[in-house]
Design a protein around this motif. Sequence first.
Motif, PDB file in Angstrom:
ATOM      1  N   VAL A 168       0.709  -1.200  -0.014  1.00 53.00           N
ATOM      2  CA  VAL A 168       0.048   0.014   0.145  1.00 53.00           C
ATOM      3  C   VAL A 168       0.854   1.239   0.169  1.00 53.00           C
ATOM      4  O   VAL A 168       0.535   2.206  -0.595  1.00 53.00           O
ATOM      5  N   MET A 169       2.131   1.106   0.630  1.00 54.64           N
ATOM      6  CA  MET A 169       3.015   2.233   0.806  1.00 54.64           C
ATOM      7  C   MET A 169       3.223   2.980  -0.738  1.00 54.64           C
ATOM      8  O   MET A 169       3.299   3.948  -0.906  1.00 54.64           O
ATOM      9  N   SER A 170       3.372   2.217  -1.797  1.00 54.37           N
ATOM     10  CA  SER A 170       3.932   2.572  -2.942  1.00 54.37           C
ATOM     11  C   SER A 170       2.431   3.352  -3.603  1.00 54.37           C
ATOM     12  O   SER A 170       2.784   4.449  -4.116  1.00 54.37           O
ATOM     13  N   VAL A 171       1.223   2.795  -3.474  1.00 56.71           N
ATOM     14  CA  VAL A 171       0.169   3.545  -3.891  1.00 56.71           C
ATOM     15  C   VAL A 171      -0.008   4.853  -3.275  1.00 56.71           C
ATOM     16  O   VAL A 171      -0.207   5.565  -4.040  1.00 56.71           O
ATOM     17  N   VAL A 172       0.394   4.736  -1.953  1.00 61.42           N
ATOM     18  CA  VAL A 172       0.034   5.977  -1.239  1.00 61.42           C
ATOM     19  C   VAL A 172       1.068   7.049  -1.734  1.00 61.42           C
ATOM     20  O   VAL A 172       0.897   8.328  -2.043  1.00 61.42           O
ATOM     21  N   ILE A 173       2.385   6.509  -2.074  1.00 64.68           N
ATOM     22  CA  ILE A 173       3.435   7.408  -2.501  1.00 64.68           C
ATOM     23  C   ILE A 173       3.043   8.084  -3.979  1.00 64.68           C
ATOM     24  O   ILE A 173       3.333   9.277  -4.277  1.00 64.68           O
ATOM     25  N   ILE A 174       2.402   7.457  -4.597  1.00 64.31           N
ATOM     26  CA  ILE A 174       2.024   7.766  -6.010  1.00 64.31           C
ATOM     27  C   ILE A 174       0.678   8.677  -5.823  1.00 64.31           C
ATOM     28  O   ILE A 174       0.697   9.600  -6.491  1.00 64.31           O
ATOM     29  N   ALA A 175      -0.062   8.583  -4.886  1.00 68.17           N
ATOM     30  CA  ALA A 175      -1.151   9.276  -4.764  1.00 68.17           C
ATOM     31  C   ALA A 175      -0.354  10.735  -4.251  1.00 68.17           C
ATOM     32  O   ALA A 175      -1.035  11.981  -4.632  1.00 68.17           O
TER      33      ALA A 175
END
Lengths: 283, 294
Positions: free
Chosen positions: B156-163
């Motif tokens: 999820v960390m990666s997705v949060v960073i993209i957002a």
Amino acid sequence: MSDARMPDASVVRLSGLAKTFALPSGETMTAVSGIDLELRRGEFVSLIGPSGCGKSTLLRLIGDLTHPSAGVVTVNDKPAHQARIDRDYGMVFQAPVLFEWRTIEENVRLPLELTTWERGAREARVREMLELVELTEFARHHPYQLSGGMQQRVAIARALTFSPSILLMDEPFGALDEMTRERMNSEVLRIWEQTGITVVFVTHSIPEAVFLSSRVVVMSARPGRITRVVEIDLPRPRGVETRESRRYFEMVTEVREALRGGEGRADEGLASLERAEGEGLTG
Amino acid sequence: MQRSPEAAAPRRGLLGRAGIYLLFLLGLFLLWEGLKFIGGDPWRYFGLEWRPPLKITTVNDQSLPHVWDIVETMIGPYRRNADQSLFVYLVLKALYTWREAAIGFVLGGLLGVSLAAAFVHSQLLERAFVPYVVASQTIPIVALAPMIVFFFGNNVMSVVIIATYLTFFPVTIAMIRGLRSPDPRALELMRSYAASRRTILWKLRLPASLPYLFTALKITATASIVGAIIGEGPGAIQNGLGWSIIEFNQQYVTNPSKLWGAIFVASLLGVSFYALVRLVELRVLRGRPEASAG
């Protein structure tokens, strides 16, 4: 005959004061030079002169909002900078400059939020100030709901919350209509008499300067210099009768003639000076 | 500077506004089905058949399914023998995606405000870093997403960073402007009180910048959701809407209604997040003359 209050000590002393601005073109512009002036405690002094004579610059020099190129500003026996740190100044500009996101009482409270005043003392002081400018019932309104004159009264209340020893006013009623302006003049006189504060008042209006002041400092442009200081010996308290008195007209004429004498090269390079002053404002 | 309160137009009633939305939806429905009626595939209902007079190549049951077919798919089970309807299934996925987007939205907002505050206080920092901030936004997110996943792993960390990445830029640009928006005389006023730079930031610059902040946040509310949806693919996050969209893309030939349903829920999510930010804006900017403006 003259002021009811006896001026005792010097509160502002300007000696050999000069201010030059560097223009974007690389030239320098002398806004004011050779200014020597002493203001006594409790005095009401107006600075008057043609546009570009540096009267606003002079006001800003007193308030340490810009630094002199030469000379010294002494306020309450200390350098102007120290006086600003000690919060000796109240400022009122031509526009009220109220914070639109704050209510009227929150605007008046703003200066106190920078101090260690206790909550209760703050609230009491804000109430007192709103009473002084007769806006108590508008305490919870927002600035845009008030008329221009009322907003300017809020600005005055805000300037006085600290109980500063000097009130600096830069054409505070220039944007108001004549009727409101005259009412505001009486209002300011009432507040001045009630608080005993020293006022430095920049204006374009001769009648306004004469009506309000103990002394009118007449300036000329290019470079800005003091050409004459006119003592206004109209009796106080001043009111409607003052404006209709013979002595008042004589004083207005005297100031007008002093202005005409010093007008000289007023128009020359006026725009560039105003530009320079404008830059000083943001810098 | 001075605006009169009378200038604000009287607010339309809630019922009236809802009516306008419904009317618009009805118009959209009529347009959609009208196109199919004059240029789509034959309609066969109750043993009757209607053959549209025109043949518009893009208007067929494959690319534009009937609205009632989409609705039927949405209220039906999300897969054979499942208890949950597709709609509920997608809404739950959307909530998961929204959580990722919201965290990125908050982080990106904080990053944007901090960068802007730093730039406004230091010309050196502004000159040195603004070009990189701008350059960062020219890289397409599809190129960057796999790289971010490579660095932060399939989580999820990666997705949060993209957002976050999609959020911070509009906030930075708007806040540089907003923090500089106070009247120069207001700054002088603060100086005449001998206010420190920090006090000026808190009492003047930040409150003055809030309308700018909310303009940026309304943009990034939707952008952060797009970022989260896109990020779920490379991030291999299977609980979110992004994964459903990929899945239904593969099933498009056999069942186009499912993807249309996912698109509908995705836009519903975007509109809801936008509306939420707008609500907060109205509350925070209450009492300001421009608060009633969009």
